[in-house]
Design an enzyme around this catalytic site. Structure first.
Site, PDB file in Angstrom:
ATOM      1  N   GLY A 173      62.501  26.902  22.673  1.00  0.00           N
ATOM      2  CA  GLY A 173      61.639  27.415  21.604  1.00  0.00           C
ATOM      3  C   GLY A 173      62.460  27.907  20.423  1.00  0.00           C
ATOM      4  O   GLY A 173      62.956  27.099  19.614  1.00  0.00           O
ATOM      5  N   VAL A 174      62.627  29.225  20.346  1.00  0.00           N
ATOM      6  CA  VAL A 174      63.320  29.820  19.190  1.00  0.00           C
ATOM      7  C   VAL A 174      64.723  29.233  19.018  1.00  0.00           C
ATOM      8  O   VAL A 174      65.179  28.985  17.897  1.00  0.00           O
ATOM      9  CB  VAL A 174      63.373  31.364  19.331  1.00  0.00           C
ATOM     10  CG1 VAL A 174      64.138  31.993  18.172  1.00  0.00           C
ATOM     11  CG2 VAL A 174      61.956  31.938  19.397  1.00  0.00           C
ATOM     12  N   GLY A 175      65.418  28.983  20.150  1.00  0.00           N
ATOM     13  CA  GLY A 175      66.767  28.426  20.062  1.00  0.00           C
ATOM     14  C   GLY A 175      66.775  27.122  19.276  1.00  0.00           C
ATOM     15  O   GLY A 175      67.504  26.974  18.285  1.00  0.00           O
ATOM     16  N   GLY A 205      63.285  34.821  22.500  1.00  0.00           N
ATOM     17  CA  GLY A 205      62.717  33.507  22.807  1.00  0.00           C
ATOM     18  C   GLY A 205      63.611  32.743  23.754  1.00  0.00           C
ATOM     19  O   GLY A 205      64.665  33.235  24.166  1.00  0.00           O
ATOM     20  N   ASP A 206      63.187  31.546  24.090  1.00  0.00           N
ATOM     21  CA  ASP A 206      64.003  30.723  24.977  1.00  0.00           C
ATOM     22  C   ASP A 206      64.728  29.627  24.192  1.00  0.00           C
ATOM     23  O   ASP A 206      64.527  29.483  22.977  1.00  0.00           O
ATOM     24  CB  ASP A 206      63.171  30.142  26.134  1.00  0.00           C
ATOM     25  CG  ASP A 206      61.909  29.447  25.642  1.00  0.00           C
ATOM     26  OD1 ASP A 206      61.848  29.113  24.444  1.00  0.00           O
ATOM     27  OD2 ASP A 206      60.995  29.228  26.455  1.00  0.00           O
ATOM     28  N   GLY A 207      65.562  28.900  24.904  1.00  0.00           N
ATOM     29  CA  GLY A 207      66.374  27.877  24.246  1.00  0.00           C
ATOM     30  C   GLY A 207      65.542  26.773  23.632  1.00  0.00           C
ATOM     31  O   GLY A 207      65.761  26.372  22.490  1.00  0.00           O
ATOM     32  N   GLU A 248      81.216  28.867  21.505  1.00  0.00           N
ATOM     33  CA  GLU A 248      82.104  29.525  22.470  1.00  0.00           C
ATOM     34  C   GLU A 248      81.489  29.213  23.831  1.00  0.00           C
ATOM     35  O   GLU A 248      80.424  29.733  24.161  1.00  0.00           O
ATOM     36  CB  GLU A 248      82.145  31.030  22.163  1.00  0.00           C
ATOM     37  CG  GLU A 248      83.366  31.706  22.734  1.00  0.00           C
ATOM     38  CD  GLU A 248      83.210  32.056  24.194  1.00  0.00           C
ATOM     39  OE1 GLU A 248      83.671  31.232  25.023  1.00  0.00           O
ATOM     40  OE2 GLU A 248      82.646  33.097  24.498  1.00  0.00           O
ATOM     41  N   LYS A 277      68.878  35.313  18.252  1.00  0.00           N
ATOM     42  CA  LYS A 277      68.061  35.055  19.437  1.00  0.00           C
ATOM     43  C   LYS A 277      68.931  35.390  20.639  1.00  0.00           C
ATOM     44  O   LYS A 277      69.778  34.611  21.063  1.00  0.00           O
ATOM     45  CB  LYS A 277      67.605  33.601  19.547  1.00  0.00           C
ATOM     46  CG  LYS A 277      66.638  33.433  20.733  1.00  0.00           C
ATOM     47  CD  LYS A 277      66.636  32.044  21.343  1.00  0.00           C
ATOM     48  CE  LYS A 277      67.620  31.826  22.448  1.00  0.00           C
ATOM     49  NZ  LYS A 277      67.414  32.575  23.696  1.00  0.00           N
ATOM     50  N   GLU A 285      82.596  25.102  36.322  1.00  0.00           N
ATOM     51  CA  GLU A 285      82.496  26.553  36.132  1.00  0.00           C
ATOM     52  C   GLU A 285      81.429  27.090  37.090  1.00  0.00           C
ATOM     53  O   GLU A 285      80.281  26.653  37.061  1.00  0.00           O
ATOM     54  CB  GLU A 285      82.086  26.855  34.688  1.00  0.00           C
ATOM     55  CG  GLU A 285      82.053  28.333  34.395  1.00  0.00           C
ATOM     56  CD  GLU A 285      81.720  28.637  32.934  1.00  0.00           C
ATOM     57  OE1 GLU A 285      80.760  28.062  32.402  1.00  0.00           O
ATOM     58  OE2 GLU A 285      82.429  29.463  32.337  1.00  0.00           O
ATOM     59  N   CYS A 294      83.310  33.829  30.900  1.00  0.00           N
ATOM     60  CA  CYS A 294      83.780  32.472  30.625  1.00  0.00           C
ATOM     61  C   CYS A 294      85.304  32.385  30.729  1.00  0.00           C
ATOM     62  O   CYS A 294      85.844  31.321  30.960  1.00  0.00           O
ATOM     63  CB  CYS A 294      83.298  32.007  29.260  1.00  0.00           C
ATOM     64  SG  CYS A 294      83.519  33.246  27.998  1.00  0.00           S
TER      65      CYS A 294
HETATM   66  P1  NDP Z   1      72.851  28.635  28.574  1.00  0.00           P
HETATM   67  O1  NDP Z   1      74.108  28.311  27.925  1.00  0.00           O
HETATM   68  O2  NDP Z   1      71.991  27.505  28.971  1.00  0.00           O
HETATM   69  O3  NDP Z   1      72.039  29.578  27.607  1.00  0.00           O
HETATM   70  C1  NDP Z   1      72.620  30.531  26.735  1.00  0.00           C
HETATM   71  C2  NDP Z   1      71.658  30.794  25.591  1.00  0.00           C
HETATM   72  O4  NDP Z   1      71.422  29.607  24.827  1.00  0.00           O
HETATM   73  C3  NDP Z   1      70.279  31.248  26.028  1.00  0.00           C
HETATM   74  O5  NDP Z   1      69.767  32.135  25.059  1.00  0.00           O
HETATM   75  C4  NDP Z   1      69.522  29.928  26.052  1.00  0.00           C
HETATM   76  O6  NDP Z   1      68.126  30.063  26.076  1.00  0.00           O
HETATM   77  C5  NDP Z   1      70.043  29.261  24.806  1.00  0.00           C
HETATM   78  N1  NDP Z   1      69.896  27.816  24.818  1.00  0.00           N
HETATM   79  C6  NDP Z   1      69.983  26.985  25.880  1.00  0.00           C
HETATM   80  N2  NDP Z   1      69.783  25.716  25.499  1.00  0.00           N
HETATM   81  C7  NDP Z   1      69.580  25.745  24.155  1.00  0.00           C
HETATM   82  C8  NDP Z   1      69.304  24.735  23.175  1.00  0.00           C
HETATM   83  N3  NDP Z   1      69.235  23.450  23.497  1.00  0.00           N
HETATM   84  N4  NDP Z   1      69.119  25.128  21.898  1.00  0.00           N
HETATM   85  C9  NDP Z   1      69.212  26.418  21.561  1.00  0.00           C
HETATM   86  N5  NDP Z   1      69.451  27.412  22.439  1.00  0.00           N
HETATM   87  C10 NDP Z   1      69.649  27.082  23.723  1.00  0.00           C
HETATM   88  O7  NDP Z   1      73.131  29.608  29.805  1.00  0.00           O
HETATM   89  P2  NDP Z   1      72.357  29.795  31.181  1.00  0.00           P
HETATM   90  O8  NDP Z   1      71.807  31.142  31.171  1.00  0.00           O
HETATM   91  O9  NDP Z   1      71.422  28.677  31.480  1.00  0.00           O
HETATM   92  O10 NDP Z   1      73.599  29.725  32.193  1.00  0.00           O
HETATM   93  C11 NDP Z   1      74.035  28.485  32.726  1.00  0.00           C
HETATM   94  C12 NDP Z   1      75.545  28.406  32.788  1.00  0.00           C
HETATM   95  O11 NDP Z   1      76.086  28.543  31.502  1.00  0.00           O
HETATM   96  C13 NDP Z   1      76.255  29.499  33.595  1.00  0.00           C
HETATM   97  O12 NDP Z   1      76.260  29.236  34.953  1.00  0.00           O
HETATM   98  C14 NDP Z   1      77.625  29.455  33.001  1.00  0.00           C
HETATM   99  O13 NDP Z   1      78.358  28.434  33.606  1.00  0.00           O
HETATM  100  C15 NDP Z   1      77.377  29.114  31.544  1.00  0.00           C
HETATM  101  N6  NDP Z   1      77.406  30.287  30.647  1.00  0.00           N
HETATM  102  C16 NDP Z   1      78.526  30.497  29.905  1.00  0.00           C
HETATM  103  C17 NDP Z   1      78.606  31.614  29.100  1.00  0.00           C
HETATM  104  C18 NDP Z   1      79.830  31.900  28.282  1.00  0.00           C
HETATM  105  O14 NDP Z   1      80.138  33.058  28.042  1.00  0.00           O
HETATM  106  N7  NDP Z   1      80.518  30.886  27.782  1.00  0.00           N
HETATM  107  C19 NDP Z   1      77.525  32.577  29.016  1.00  0.00           C
HETATM  108  C20 NDP Z   1      76.366  32.253  29.796  1.00  0.00           C
HETATM  109  C21 NDP Z   1      76.334  31.133  30.591  1.00  0.00           C
HETATM  110  P3  NDP Z   1      67.422  29.733  27.518  1.00  0.00           P
HETATM  111  O15 NDP Z   1      67.888  30.813  28.439  1.00  0.00           O
HETATM  112  O16 NDP Z   1      65.966  29.772  27.269  1.00  0.00           O
HETATM  113  O17 NDP Z   1      67.875  28.370  27.947  1.00  0.00           O
END
Ligand code: NDP
Length: 481
Positions: free
Chosen positions: A209-211, A205-207, A249, A174, A382, A282
């Site tokens: 949902g599919v997540g 999908g989104d977190g 990660e 996903k 962050e 990150c």
């Molecule tokens: P998220 O960590 O919230 O999301 C990353 C992925 O995980 C997306 O596909 C998201 O779907 C999914 N996800 C979120 N919540 C769940 C859950 N409970 N169960 C399963 N899957 C889930 O990143 P954001 O895009 O919201 O970014 C927010 C912050 O996260 C950034 O500002 C940064 O600080 C950090 N970040 C860190 C990264 C890294 O490389 N370590 C990468 C990206 C972000 P959905 O988008 O629908 O929530």
């Protein structure tokens, strides 16, 4: 407009069970660039069922044959690399030259490193001379759910899907719905490379949902996730019900210790590294800790470098940085800049609002705060944008204390001409990785953190190991074949 509503399940592109359109926004133009679908439970279940059905045969496929098939993904990449880079550029805003040179190339880099590391895996070996009939066998864990972010989209897919498939696992990816286009091309590469049906599946999908359907699914043995610490915690809790292995990660707040004896390129190198990918990494060195005797000079230099960094559209050629991924990230970064000002840090360059000459696009000015005090919000959290905090320190001990006083522990950095000091600090800094004097990680090394940066070890032999279970066997006779 790109229309890609289907999911890749069991070796074919299939329509979603229930149509739920989602517009992917180009961060340069703020206009939709693609329409995809967000999957629901029926799609996730179909993908997991396909992966489960494909698992026994793929796990039993000889490792050399798995490696041969996975290596063919690279031929597909070679044939379509330009298109691949364009997909990344349009969906998440990486300037096209950077998307081509740094983002897209993560796929061949990680794949070739994994293929080399794969040769080192001992699938069955004696425990040791003290126990002649004991053996240890390595076996793929099963169906794995891979949840990836938008900031280095191909990097994360390569770090998860390639070792999963090499190990003999089958998977459901996903990708982030913000950056799904490169992921769908990766699925096409797998298909054209002859990866058997069901081994690699993709459901957008989104977190919520599919997540979460993947993290709670009884037939998924492991989740590998990259993203925020907040989501990592939610995923760990959801996965606990079915006792999955969870590999995380997560975020970081890297300290970069710059000593007075650092080489003259240290400041420039560090600022560029911070601003690269518009600060959306990150492992960004987001806290620059500088020895007090060179602090003011370092602030001046850092400002000059930041002011020389151009900001511009992702589709234009050049070495500029692009917009950040979306409106909510832009607003979040603006909020942090405001916090920095409110809490009394010195805004040395950049700041609030769009850079001059822009009235659209999620652009952020390369921003440097000086005189940041440990404990200020911009020192602790962050930001995930081109915003760097500078902090003076008095001595080595002071620097280590400030560097380690964070919940994160991904990458810390050291800049010094004294190699004995560098070696000493490498062991004192609490992080999964330490990068010194601009030397990047070598081929075959891993990426991963400690503390709230998660505990993944992605890359090299460790990255394949994450997808394997060790089985202890007694009464095994190696001479029996
Ligand atoms: P998220 O960590 O919230 O999301 C990353 C992925 O995980 C997306 O596909 C998201 O779907 C999914 N996800 C979120 N919540 C769940 C859950 N409970 N169960 C399963 N899957 C889930 O990143 P954001 O895009 O919201 O970014 C927010 C912050 O996260 C950034 O500002 C940064 O600080 C950090 N970040 C860190 C990264 C890294 O490389 N370590 C990468 C990206 C972000 P959905 O988008 O629908 O929530």
């Amino acid at each position: 407009m790109i229309i890609k509503r289907d999911f890749y399940i069991n070796g074919a592109w299939v329509a979603p069970a229930n149509a739920r359109d989602y517009q992917v926004i180009n961060p340069t133009t703020e206009e939709p660039c693609a329409i995809i679908s967000l999957g629901d439970k029926a799609d996730t279940d179909a993908a997991v069922a396909a992966a489960k059905a494909a698992f026994p045969a793929w796990a039993a496929t000889p490792p050399k044959e798995r490696a041969r098939i996975v290596a063919r993904i690279l031929e597909q990449y070679e044939a379509r690399v330009q298109e691949f880079a364009e997909a990344i550029s349009v969906e998440m805003g990486a300037p096209i030259d950077f998307a081509l040179s740094d983002q897209a190339t993560c796929l061949p880099w990680h794949t070739s490193n994994f293929l080399k590391a794969f040769e080192e895996i001992e699938w069955i070996r004696p425990l040791g001379p003290q126990a002649p009939t004991s053996a240890v066998a390595m076996e793929p864990i099963g169906v794995v759910g891979l949840i990836t972010p938008w900031n280095w989209p191909v990097n994360q897919i390569a770090l998860k899907a390639i070792p999963a498939m090499l190990a003999g696992c089958t998977c459901v990816l996903k990708p982030s719905e913000e950056a799904p286009l490169d992921a769908m091309m990766f699925a096409e590469f797998c298909h054209d490379a002859g990866v058997p049906a069901g081994v690699f599946n993709l459901v957008n999908g989104d977190g919520v949902g599919v997540g979460s359907q993947l993290t709670t699914h009884a037939d998924v043995a492991m989740i590998s996730f990259t993203g925020s610490t907040r989501a990592g915690i939610a995923i760990s809790k959801a996965s606990a019900e079915t006792l999955k292995r969870v590999v995380l990660e997560l975020g970081g707040k890297g300290a970069n210790l710059v000593f007075a004896d650092a080489d003259d390129k240290a400041i420039e190198r560090s600022v560029r590294r911070m601003m690269e990918n518009s600060g959306q990494s990150c492992n960004a060195p987001s806290r620059m800790l500088v020895e007090r005797s060179i602090y003011e000079q370092a602030v001046e230099k850092a400002v000059a470098v930041a002011e020389s960094i151009k900001v511009g559209p992702a589709h234009e050629h050049g070495d500029h940085i692009g917009p950040v991924v979306n409106k909510s990230q832009w607003e979040k970064i603006q909020g942090y800049i405001q916090k920095g000002i409110d809490e009394g840090a010195r805004l040395a360059c950049g700041g609030l609002g769009l850079p001059e000459t822009f009235n659209r696009g999620f652009y952020v000015k390369p921003t440097i705060f000086a005189d940041v005090k440990p404990g200020m919000t911009i020192e602790k959290e962050e930001i995930f944008g081109p915003v760097m905090a500078m902090i003076p320190f008095d001595n080595e001990e002071d620097a280590v204390r400030i560097a380690n006083d964070t919940p994160y522990g991904l990458t810390n950095y050291v800049q010094t001409g004294d190699q004995a000091r560098a070696n000493r600090l490498a062991l004192k800094l609490k992080s999964g990785m330490v990068e010194m004097n601009g030397k990047s990680r070598g081929a075959g090394s891993f990426f991963g953190g400690v503390k709230q940066s998660g505990r993944a070890r992605e890359g090299g032999v460790w990255g394949i190991d994450e997808f394997l279970e060790s089985k202890g066997i007694s009464g095994y006779d190696f001479s029996a074949g």
